[in-house]
Design an enzyme around this catalytic site. Structure first.
Site, PDB file in Angstrom:
ATOM      1  N   HIS A   1      -6.066  -1.769  -1.122  1.00  0.00           N
ATOM      2  CA  HIS A   1      -6.811  -0.510  -1.287  1.00  0.00           C
ATOM      3  C   HIS A   1      -8.083  -0.845  -2.082  1.00  0.00           C
ATOM      4  CE1 HIS A   1      -7.579   3.508  -3.034  1.00  0.00           C
ATOM      5  NE2 HIS A   1      -6.764   4.000  -2.125  1.00  0.00           N
TER       6      HIS A   1
ATOM      7  N   ASP B   1      -0.110  -3.654  -7.512  1.00  0.00           N
ATOM      8  CA  ASP B   1      -0.483  -2.267  -7.272  1.00  0.00           C
ATOM      9  C   ASP B   1       0.724  -1.611  -6.603  1.00  0.00           C
ATOM     10  OD1 ASP B   1      -1.237   0.077  -6.054  1.00  0.00           O
ATOM     11  OD2 ASP B   1      -3.058  -0.711  -5.122  1.00  0.00           O
TER      12      ASP B   1
ATOM     13  N   GLN C   1       2.097   2.655  -3.644  1.00  0.00           N
ATOM     14  CA  GLN C   1       2.879   3.077  -2.467  1.00  0.00           C
ATOM     15  C   GLN C   1       4.324   2.602  -2.540  1.00  0.00           C
ATOM     16  OE1 GLN C   1       1.946   5.207  -0.302  1.00  0.00           O
ATOM     17  NE2 GLN C   1      -0.228   5.277  -0.774  1.00  0.00           N
TER      18      GLN C   1
ATOM     19  N   LYS D   1       1.997  10.589  -6.625  1.00  0.00           N
ATOM     20  CA  LYS D   1       2.639  10.124  -5.391  1.00  0.00           C
ATOM     21  C   LYS D   1       4.154  10.078  -5.560  1.00  0.00           C
ATOM     22  CE  LYS D   1      -1.225   7.086  -4.119  1.00  0.00           C
ATOM     23  NZ  LYS D   1      -1.952   7.747  -3.043  1.00  0.00           N
TER      24      LYS D   1
ATOM     25  N   CYS E   1      -9.278   4.037   2.513  1.00  0.00           N
ATOM     26  CA  CYS E   1      -9.772   3.236   1.382  1.00  0.00           C
ATOM     27  C   CYS E   1      -9.358   1.777   1.532  1.00  0.00           C
ATOM     28  CB  CYS E   1      -9.286   3.786   0.046  1.00  0.00           C
ATOM     29  SG  CYS E   1      -9.840   5.436  -0.270  1.00  0.00           S
TER      30      CYS E   1
END
Ligand code: PMP
Length: 406
Positions: A123, A200, A203, A226, A364
């Site tokens: 991302h 990261d 997700q 999220k 993104c």
């Protein structure tokens, strides 16, 4: 594993009852942000109307209560990701700020010509902060390519390490391809060269049980919005010894020990990295979102979403011209696709008219789009409250849209 009670779960999200373009809402955009259970929303209102007093600065009762709520969430987060200490849990505005914090603070320790390994599927939040570092010095990004099926080229990853490598920054799960990267293995590889790894996890946290000690991650970043929580709150997990080495990210109240015009000292961890008034109301409510996930169990939620993902993929593959991007064996959360040469934007607009909310565009991740030689995809993503009926409605709408576009 016992099935989730979807009627009960859906009743906790009143937003699911609204209509879009006069059609029942089918929300397939939880990878962008997930809905929030009513009792998390109620907690925000409760804190505002009972103890909205600034944290950590007062001896008075309201301030103490607000502080206790914020710090209770820190402990919940610690337990949720199995960090060793609450000193390793820093509240930020989101994944983006968490990565920017590491880029600007850990990054300030890097020297000209040193290298950071990222992947082609990152991302922008895990690319641009490292590029910004290069404004003041020459920092080189080494990029792991993505293979046709959406998995990383691990041979290439191993070949990128050298004595100038100072950090690896990788996503746990791709927000476009859904690929679950072998981060534990990648971290072990990097540690052989004494290179720390930032993951990261934006997700990943809502679809996988995260254990930062088992992964041996040096930094792990994620966003509350999220994971059924409020907007504007994120977490940076960092190993204590690294956070101790790193200079503060921002200056201001809360992050100091003492201040004078001659010399300023900094607060202990984690406060050294938390300048200014945080969104302590949202942070308090974030605890309720974590409780919500724990109530059902991340593994059970993941199994439910995986079933939906497989069910949707099977049916999508029967639509003529269907092109699914990302077919890795380990995949979660999202399906990105195009039909023939139809534009993703047209498909998204038409699906919306039928009540189906999906995301369109480059997500993104423009470097990944360049590698795939496309300018965007349609992306459907799943969460705890989605049902097989949602998938059926989506597939039937998709067939109509494909027919309309010819
Ligand atoms: N990384 C990934 C993989 C993401 O999917 C996102 C959100 N789309 C981010 C980082 C940025 O998260 P946030 O906007 O919550 O900071």
């Amino acid at each position: 594993m016992e099935n989730l009670d979807l009627v009960q779960i859906r009743s906790e999200f009143p937003i699911l009852n609204r209509k879009v373009c006069d059609k029942p809402l089918v929300y397939l955009d939880s990878a962008a942000t997930s809905f929030t259970p009513q009792y998390v929303v109620d907690e925000i209102a409760r804190v505002y109307s009972t103890c909205k007093a600034n944290v950590h600065r007062g001896v008075h009762t309201l301030s103490q209560e607000a502080t206790d709520l914020q710090e209770a969430t820190r402990e919940s987060v610690r337990e949720f990701i199995n960090a060793k200490s609450i000193q390793e849990i820093i509240f930020t505005r989101g994944t983006t700020e968490a990565i920017n914090l590491v880029a600007s603070s850990y990054g300030s320790l890097l020297e000209n010509g040193e290298e950071i390994i990222v992947t082609e599927m990152e991302h922008h939040a895990n690319i641009v902060p490292w590029q910004l570092l290069g404004h003041n010095k020459r920092i080189i990004l080494r990029v792991v390519p993505v293979k046709k099926d959406g998995t990383l080229d691990m041979e290439s990853y191993r070949s990128l390490f050298n004595e100038r490598t100072k950090l690896v920054a990788i996503c746990h799960v791709s927000n476009v391809l859904g690929t679950v990267n072998p981060v534990k293995e990648m971290i072990a590889e990097a540690h052989q060269y004494n290179v720390p790894v930032l993951v990261d996890g934006a997700q990943a946290v809502s679809h996988h049980k995260i254990d930062v000690q088992d992964l041996d991650a040096d930094f792990y970043a994620f966003s509350a919005h999220k994971m059924y929580g409020p907007t504007g709150i994120g977490v940076l997990y960092g190993k204590r010894h690294l956070l101790k080495l790193m200079p503060p990210y921002q200056g201001g109240g809360e992050m100091i020990g003492t201040v004078s015009f001659k010399k300023t000292t900094y607060a202990e961890l984690p406060f050294k990295f938390e300048a200014g008034t945080p969104d302590f109301v949202g942070i308090a409510a974030f605890k309720k979102a974590i409780e919500f996930m724990q109530r059902y169990g991340v593994e059970r939620i993941a199994e439910h979403e995986k079933e939906l993902l497989n069910y949707a993929t099977e049916q999508m593959n029967t639509i003529p011209g269907m092109r699914i991007f990302g077919t890795a064996p380990q995949k979660s959360g999202v399906i990105s696709f195009l039909i023939g040469n139809e534009h993703h934007y047209d498909m998204g607009m038409l699906l919306d008219k039928l009540g189906i909310e999906v995301r369109t565009g480059h997500h993104c991740a423009q470097p990944l789009m360049q590698a795939l030689k496309i300018d965007g995809t349609v992306r459907a993503s799943f969460a705890i409250y989605n049902t097989k009926e949602d998938v059926d409605a989506f597939i039937s709408a998709l067939r109509r849209v494909a027919a309309m576009l010819g």
